[in-house]
Scaffold this motif. Structure first.
Motif, PDB file in Angstrom:
ATOM      1  N   LEU A   1      34.422  38.031  39.379  1.00  0.00           N
ATOM      2  CA  LEU A   1      35.617  37.972  38.662  1.00  0.00           C
ATOM      3  C   LEU A   1      36.071  39.292  38.279  1.00  0.00           C
ATOM      4  CD1 LEU A   1      34.399  35.436  36.024  1.00  0.00           C
ATOM      5  CD2 LEU A   1      36.160  34.836  38.496  1.00  0.00           C
ATOM      6  N   GLU A   2      35.030  40.136  38.388  1.00  0.00           N
ATOM      7  CA  GLU A   2      35.705  41.593  38.180  1.00  0.00           C
ATOM      8  C   GLU A   2      36.377  42.484  39.480  1.00  0.00           C
ATOM      9  OE1 GLU A   2      33.157  43.851  37.015  1.00  0.00           O
ATOM     10  OE2 GLU A   2      31.868  42.993  35.427  1.00  0.00           O
ATOM     11  N   LEU A   3      36.085  41.574  40.573  1.00  0.00           N
ATOM     12  CA  LEU A   3      36.790  41.958  41.868  1.00  0.00           C
ATOM     13  C   LEU A   3      38.155  41.982  42.150  1.00  0.00           C
ATOM     14  CD1 LEU A   3      33.187  42.005  43.413  1.00  0.00           C
ATOM     15  CD2 LEU A   3      34.025  43.969  41.586  1.00  0.00           C
ATOM     16  N   LYS A   4      38.425  40.659  41.814  1.00  0.00           N
ATOM     17  CA  LYS A   4      39.802  39.943  42.291  1.00  0.00           C
ATOM     18  C   LYS A   4      41.022  41.210  43.294  1.00  0.00           C
ATOM     19  CE  LYS A   4      42.856  36.344  43.075  1.00  0.00           C
ATOM     20  NZ  LYS A   4      44.570  37.059  42.341  1.00  0.00           N
TER      21      LYS A   4
ATOM     22  N   ASP B   1      35.857  25.663  32.738  1.00  0.00           N
ATOM     23  CA  ASP B   1      36.643  24.585  32.615  1.00  0.00           C
ATOM     24  C   ASP B   1      38.479  25.344  32.832  1.00  0.00           C
ATOM     25  OD1 ASP B   1      35.088  23.056  30.246  1.00  0.00           O
ATOM     26  OD2 ASP B   1      35.104  24.705  29.015  1.00  0.00           O
ATOM     27  N   HIS B   2      38.352  25.721  33.673  1.00  0.00           N
ATOM     28  CA  HIS B   2      39.270  25.867  34.285  1.00  0.00           C
ATOM     29  C   HIS B   2      40.342  26.858  33.505  1.00  0.00           C
ATOM     30  CE1 HIS B   2      38.805  21.707  36.777  1.00  0.00           C
ATOM     31  NE2 HIS B   2      37.992  23.041  36.935  1.00  0.00           N
ATOM     32  N   SER B   3      40.534  28.128  32.836  1.00  0.00           N
ATOM     33  CA  SER B   3      41.115  28.485  31.100  1.00  0.00           C
ATOM     34  C   SER B   3      41.484  28.975  31.669  1.00  0.00           C
ATOM     35  CB  SER B   3      39.842  29.759  30.773  1.00  0.00           C
ATOM     36  OG  SER B   3      40.753  30.800  30.155  1.00  0.00           O
ATOM     37  N   LYS B   4      43.020  29.048  31.778  1.00  0.00           N
ATOM     38  CA  LYS B   4      44.971  29.425  31.880  1.00  0.00           C
ATOM     39  C   LYS B   4      44.337  30.741  32.425  1.00  0.00           C
ATOM     40  CE  LYS B   4      47.357  25.737  31.387  1.00  0.00           C
ATOM     41  NZ  LYS B   4      48.447  25.544  30.801  1.00  0.00           N
TER      42      LYS B   4
ATOM     43  N   PHE C   1      40.528  35.167  39.832  1.00  0.00           N
ATOM     44  CA  PHE C   1      39.622  34.546  40.818  1.00  0.00           C
ATOM     45  C   PHE C   1      40.535  33.574  41.444  1.00  0.00           C
ATOM     46  CE2 PHE C   1      40.073  30.959  37.277  1.00  0.00           C
ATOM     47  CZ  PHE C   1      39.975  29.978  38.161  1.00  0.00           C
ATOM     48  N   ASN C   2      40.289  33.095  42.930  1.00  0.00           N
ATOM     49  CA  ASN C   2      41.516  33.113  43.714  1.00  0.00           C
ATOM     50  C   ASN C   2      41.832  31.396  43.609  1.00  0.00           C
ATOM     51  OD1 ASN C   2      43.083  33.153  45.692  1.00  0.00           O
ATOM     52  ND2 ASN C   2      41.354  33.768  47.856  1.00  0.00           N
ATOM     53  N   ARG C   3      40.916  29.921  43.759  1.00  0.00           N
ATOM     54  CA  ARG C   3      41.275  29.395  43.933  1.00  0.00           C
ATOM     55  C   ARG C   3      39.100  28.199  43.322  1.00  0.00           C
ATOM     56  NH1 ARG C   3      43.089  30.868  49.039  1.00  0.00           N
ATOM     57  NH2 ARG C   3      44.974  29.819  48.786  1.00  0.00           N
TER      58      ARG C   3
ATOM     59  N   PRO D   1      36.887  34.992  47.714  1.00  0.00           N
ATOM     60  CA  PRO D   1      36.236  33.688  48.256  1.00  0.00           C
ATOM     61  C   PRO D   1      36.760  33.356  47.041  1.00  0.00           C
ATOM     62  CG  PRO D   1      34.667  35.273  47.641  1.00  0.00           C
ATOM     63  CD  PRO D   1      35.693  36.368  47.580  1.00  0.00           C
ATOM     64  N   MET D   2      36.456  31.712  47.072  1.00  0.00           N
ATOM     65  CA  MET D   2      36.171  30.744  46.417  1.00  0.00           C
ATOM     66  C   MET D   2      35.135  30.727  45.693  1.00  0.00           C
ATOM     67  SD  MET D   2      37.677  27.689  47.814  1.00  0.00           S
ATOM     68  CE  MET D   2      38.268  26.828  46.783  1.00  0.00           C
TER      69      MET D   2
END
Length: 533
Positions: free
Chosen positions: A355-358, A23-26, A32-34, A369-370
């Motif tokens: 999602l823990e790694l950025k 849902d592209h939560s802000k 994440f990157n993109r 990566p995406m």
């Protein structure tokens, strides 16, 4: 195949974290990157191109060619490997364990999602080339996770003692598994093809890595799939500086721990998938794969007598990088260091730990990566579709937990109303008046009023349940047919793709299975697919 869609969040099988990501939560944007939309790949291309050393391409090209020695390489795959030398070539990656005979059905969905995305990207960005990569998890050591697959409700299992990296396991003993599997297949033309595939893979290759490469190559070679094995001394040389920062400075441990804390603060429902260790590497040698741990300045290999001083460990890493095996935290970085990669495609659990790694990637100056959730699908035959229609069910109802599924349907088809929601609402309104009365007279009565409300609500709940049970008994035949249908499509009350092996569908569709799935699966659709044939 006819294709229908169901939002992931409505299936009940995906975590809040993944649904919020889709849902592209802000609040999740720092992690994440993109987001993987076609238009967003333009900036990802530029970033990766600027941050991927040209030297890595030549090393990667040579290593992959060496890994394919002794295998029949399709023209499409050979072309894709050759393209990796060009500065305008990038990869899309998925990874998977070396499950016996590919394991769950979603193995196919992962790879098809990857291939299809490269095709869409080529149409959108014709000046670039895109190579689909299957990363074989040859260095995993959890044999019990991969030594079986399900076929028609039964487990086909390889029983043997195993230790160390599974990719090195000898295929001795799989002839008995082959005989067991063959006896279940029958004698159709498609059954004979499955027997030949299993036999050629496991009885004519010495180890599990080679057997898995053979199967993936047979299924997807014509589509240009390139298979990469990270267990390579040449490739691991590129990992040396990053491994040093992990082992000597514990940088990933610090960064990933911070990200986990930040995610936990966003929502208590965000389940943490993996936790980092101070050192995220195993030592790999002579049938062992054990964690490296530091104790009082000495680096020891867990459960062995092997130990190193700091200086000796660095010397060992530089001389024998192939002996250092990244764990689930370090492996993603390794992948992105050696590949000109744009996007990783994985399941919900995989994306949860990515999602823990950025921040860890940022600290290492490696492009993150995406992240794309792989296609998920429920495959239904025409006969199954008609059964569902005859029961007046919606396919979306089948995703409910079985008790909720039954209760919902009983309420719909019952000739009496077994939903006491209106009565509960009326009861609440009546007690609101009693609360006001108690407030105006004697507040000490509030507790007694509350107790009475709870008691009467429980009474209504009990009556509702008894009435529902009575209706279930009355409509027993309907309940049995409904649950039989759900159990057929959701074996073990789980998603079909997590239980079935591709061989069950192959028996019916044969060589047409993969092309049909290639046509039906859209990697960027962001919905759960229902495929009907």
């Amino acid at each position: 195949m006819e294709v229908d869609c169901i939002p992931f969040k409505e299936t009940g099988y995906f975590s809040k974290l993944i649904c919020d990501y889709l849902d592209h939560s802000k609040s999740l944007q720092p992690f994440f990157n993109r987001f993987p939309r076609l238009e967003n790949f333009e900036d990802q291309l530029k970033e990766k191109k600027a941050n991927y050393p040209a030297l890595h391409r030549s090393i990667l090209f040579k290593a992959i060619n060496n890994q394919y020695k002794g295998f029949s390489v399709s023209e499409a795959t050979a072309d894709q490997i050759s393209l990796l030398q060009g500065e305008n070539t990038f990869t899309i990656v998925t990874g998977h364990q070396l499950n016996l005979f590919t394991g769950p059905l979603y193995f196919l969905y992962k790879i098809i999602s990857t291939i299809n995305l490269t095709r869409q990207l080529k149409e959108q960005y014709p000046q670039y080339d895109f190579v689909p990569i299957y990363w074989m998890a040859t260095e995993d050591h959890d044999f019990d996770e991969i030594n079986y697959f399900n076929f028609k409700g039964q487990k086909v299992q390889w029983n043997q003692e195993a230790s160390g990296a599974v990719g090195n396991l000898k295929t001795e003993g799989l002839d008995s598994v082959f005989n067991t599997f063959s006896s279940k297949l029958g004698n159709s033309a498609n059954a004979d093809k499955l027997k030949a595939l299993f036999k050629n893979a496991y009885l004519e290759h010495d180890n599990l890595s080679d057997a898995t490469r053979f199967i993936a190559n047979e299924l997807f070679g014509e589509y240009g799939l390139v298979i990469v094995d990270g267990a390579s001394a040449a490739l691991k040389k590129l990992l040396i500086p990053f491994a040093k920062q992990d082992i000597l400075e514990n940088l990933p441990f610090k960064k990933v721990s911070e990200s986990i804390e930040a995610l936990a603060e966003l929502s208590p429902d965000y389940t943490i998938q993996v936790n980092p260790r101070e050192i995220n590497y195993f030592y790999l040698l002579d049938g062992i794969r054990e964690r490296i741990v530091e104790r009082d300045g000495t680096f020891q290999v867990n459960n062995t007598e092997i130990s190193f001083s700091k200086e000796n460990l660095v010397a060992e890493l530089e001389k024998h990088p192939e002996r250092f095996s990244p764990n689930v935290i370090a492996r993603p970085l390794y992948q992105e260091v050696i590949l000109p990669n744009l996007c990783y495609i994985g399941g919900g659990g995989e994306l949860a730990y990515w999602l823990e790694l950025k921040s860890y990637f940022e600290a290492m100056d490696v492009t993150f990566p995406m992240l794309l959730l792989r296609n998920s699908a429920l495959v239904m035959t025409e006969k199954q579709v008609k059964k569902v229609e005859n029961l007046n069910l919606k396919v979306s109802d089948l995703f409910l937990k079985q008790n909720s599924f039954i209760n919902k349907r009983i309420r719909e088809i019952s000739n009496i109303d077994v939903d006491f929601s209106p009565q509960k609402k009326l009861l609440e309104e009546q007690f609101q008046e009693l609360y006001k009365l108690a407030e105006e007279t004697d507040k000490t009565f509030l507790g007694a009023v509350k107790a009475q409300e709870v008691k009467q609500k429980k009474g209504l709940d009990a009556l509702e349940k008894r009435l529902l049970q009575a209706q279930k008994r009355k409509l027993k035949d309907q309940v049995i047919r409904m649950t039989d249908m759900q159990n057929e499509l959701f074996p073990n009350l789980s998603l079909q793709e997590r239980q079935l092996n591709f061989s069950e569908l192959y028996l019916e569709q044969g060589t047409g299975l993969v092309p049909a799935l290639m046509e039906a699966l859209d990697p960027l659709c962001n919905t759960f697919l229902v495929l009907k044939y």
